[in-house]
Enzyme design. Structure first.
Site, mmCIF file in Angstrom:
data_model
loop_
_atom_site.group_PDB
_atom_site.id
_atom_site.type_symbol
_atom_site.label_atom_id
_atom_site.label_comp_id
_atom_site.label_asym_id
_atom_site.label_seq_id
_atom_site.Cartn_x
_atom_site.Cartn_y
_atom_site.Cartn_z
ATOM 1 N N ASN B 149 42.442 -15.558 -134.341
ATOM 2 C CA ASN B 149 41.056 -15.997 -134.536
ATOM 3 C C ASN B 149 40.344 -15.272 -135.670
ATOM 4 O O ASN B 149 39.410 -15.799 -136.262
ATOM 5 C CB ASN B 149 40.262 -15.834 -133.237
ATOM 6 N N CYS B 321 33.668 -13.015 -129.821
ATOM 7 C CA CYS B 321 33.840 -12.493 -128.472
ATOM 8 C C CYS B 321 33.832 -10.982 -128.439
ATOM 9 O O CYS B 321 33.767 -10.387 -127.379
ATOM 10 C CB CYS B 321 35.118 -13.027 -127.869
#
Lengths: 381, 381
Positions: B149, B321
């Site tokens: 990511n 996140c």
């Protein structure tokens, strides 16, 4: 043919005002609420606003609200999370719990726990004497639902919590069927954790919450990015949370109206049932105002549901979550109802948009279908 | 001031066609898909249509698709569910996994498992020699992400799966950042389970999936009503699932266009970075076309992100996140990047709606802000 919906305990239509509030989060770029930039901060603010709305509607504090994606997740989180952070002893749950409470409780047997169900009376209420007997065995967790999804019977959760606390147990209540249908106060219920869900109160699917006493130690069910104070990871579903918040505010504001409207419809409906000698389950107990659970002797509930569906009326045979099963309702069996009669169970759950005319038509059609199905049965016999 | 969004790996705007497909499920009464009546059956059909769309986009079969509410849930389900149904041995995960893979793996230590991370090279690729060494210890499960990511680096999952299978391990891949950004085929990847998520591909939040080889035994994470063949209980989020299905179809159909468009923007952007001697991480490896992860020596990534935000550009410092954390990116540390440089990391992730003009403006502003921040630093020093 349009069908008339009488299955509001299964799911409800999204309120147009709620959709209106959600749309901005679906029509433009939204941010990940954990992101530090403009989009992220805007999303974060919206979530905190919704958290306050949910807290206000259930008599909790915003800091007690942990968002999840479903009532099932909130219940799994509560049962497994509260059990996993303490030594394995016994979990007690009422015999009429939804499977998303009883099955996690049973699943904890693989972690050294014993799990045991608490009996209920013929009127559908948890037997506190049996609870006390069960509590003579060391018990870490007791879970009793506030409102049964099939009968609508309200449990005395505050009393059950007091008894359980005295025995040293943590207490959880699944209040998914209570929210919006009765006055709800987390503090007064005296529990450590309470589950709520959005799509039962004209909010969107995909949002729910566990209301948690922050002094209680709980293990996460979802590990990851550390959202929701590290207790529930996963990117927040902003639109759904925003919608859930407003749905809570609306349900809270219109509770009296809901109570009066659905209770009037139910009285009309159950008077009609009484006139043809149909048994309503749990009607001797306090119930939420919108739910009617009954059975016709000699006719399968499933058969009646499909017959009514063909005539344009959507009702349920037991809870939606066990509709796939042809077993008689475990709720009715726990109430000591004869399995043959229990197989005939049908649930009608009213909503704000149902009308007296619709109830009149449902009763008419119900009577016709009962007559038709009984004639078919007698020909077959 | 409107802000320009360059954070598509964190979340994406809902596609207007997807919203259009979802709205009928939000504007009228919908049923609980488990219900037998008209509303329930209609919802069930919509879910099965979406299941076929998801399967088609990822080279799987509809029967392999298990819907969940988030990528985090799919990853927790995979790791815990695949581990819980076999004897406790070792779980291996790459050192660059998202925390919603690594943390569940570590959490399994409480169930008697050991968990161990697999090293990556300086270019951000899993070190298969280290994997082989790790596999000399009995291993029940290996989880390696398809696309990182932060860096966008693509892993050779098929090779990793083959090595792991030969050692008798089950294999899971988190393909959340791969879907819609590269050709994706579940069968070719040779894994037992693969996680996908909707809101990274212009679908709604609240829908995701675990694609699962049905011959593999998995324990549910959510117990309850028995939805999704008993493997994932909870009322299905119909609107979100319908949207996810269409988002998959669109992403699949427009993959070439996405690849060409974002790759062109990235080349423009990274040429600009090269001109001012900025390091791009993982650029020697195969990457998905939309992601650029870089650092400016001597400037904190967080500081640069906030400076760009004030100028109207939304970029990320590492993954959303872990944005709450001020630790340097664990991905860069695993790649052997100096912690001081790693603290400077900034991620730009392009989407279909970004333009060359926007990239030009971002580069201009980036250069100005770097200059300004370096002057501030030199004054302070």
């Amino acid at each position: 043919m349009t069908s008339i919906y009488f299955d509001h305990n299964a799911t409800t239509a999204l309120d147009s005002r709620v959709l209106e509030a959600m749309l901005p989060w679906m029509q433009t770029q939204q941010g990940n609420p954990t992101s530090r930039h403009f989009f992220g901060r805007t999303a974060r603010n919206a979530i905190e606003h919704a958290r306050a709305q949910v807290a206000e509607a259930c008599g909790g504090y915003p800091s007690q609200v942990i968002f999840t994606a479903s009532g099932t997740e909130a219940n799994n989180f509560a049962i497994k999370g509260l059990a996993n952070n303490q030594p394995a002893t016994q979990i007690l749950y009422s015999a009429i719990e939804h499977p998303c409470v009883s099955k996690p409780a049973i699943a904890m047997q693989a972690r050294g726990w014993t799990s045991h169900s608490i009996e209920v009376s013929k009127t559908g209420q948890v037997d506190t004497n049996h609870l006390k007997t069960c509590l003579t065995t060391p018990t870490g967790l007791v879970s009793v639902m506030l409102v049964n999804n099939e009968t609508g019977v309200i449990q005395n959760v505050a009393e059950i919590a007091e008894i359980s606390r005295q025995a040293g147990a943590l207490v959880h209540t699944d209040a998914v069927q209570g929210l919006g249908k009765m006055a709800l106060n987390f503090t007064d219920l005296n529990v450590h954790a309470m589950s709520l869900s959005s799509h039962k109160i004209h909010g969107p699917q995909g949002a729910a919450a566990l209301i948690l006493d922050k002094r209680v130690d709980i293990a996460p069910l979802l590990h990851g990015g550390g959202q929701e104070r590290g207790l529930r990871s996963g990117t927040e579903n902003i639109a759904a949370i925003v919608g859930f918040g407003l749905a809570c505010e609306l349900a809270h504001a219109h509770l009296d109206q809901f109570t009066h409207h659905t209770n009037t419809l139910r009285e009309q409906f159950e008077s009609g049932l009484a006139a043809i000698n149909i048994t309503v389950f749990g009607s001797e107990s306090d119930r939420v105002p919108n739910t009617s659970f009954f059975a016709v002797n000699g006719i399968e509930g499933e058969t009646l549901v499909l017959a009514l569906d063909r005539k344009g009326f959507a009702v349920a045979s037991g809870s939606a979550c066990s509709s796939d099963s042809t077993e008689p309702s475990h709720v009715l069996l726990a109430m000591g109802v004869n399995p043959d009669l229990a197989r005939g169970a049908v649930r009608v759950s009213f909503g704000m948009h149902n009308t007296a005319q619709q109830v009149h038509d449902l009763l008419d059609t119900l009577k016709q279908e009962i007559l038709r199905l009984k004639q078919l049965t007698s020909i077959a016999a």
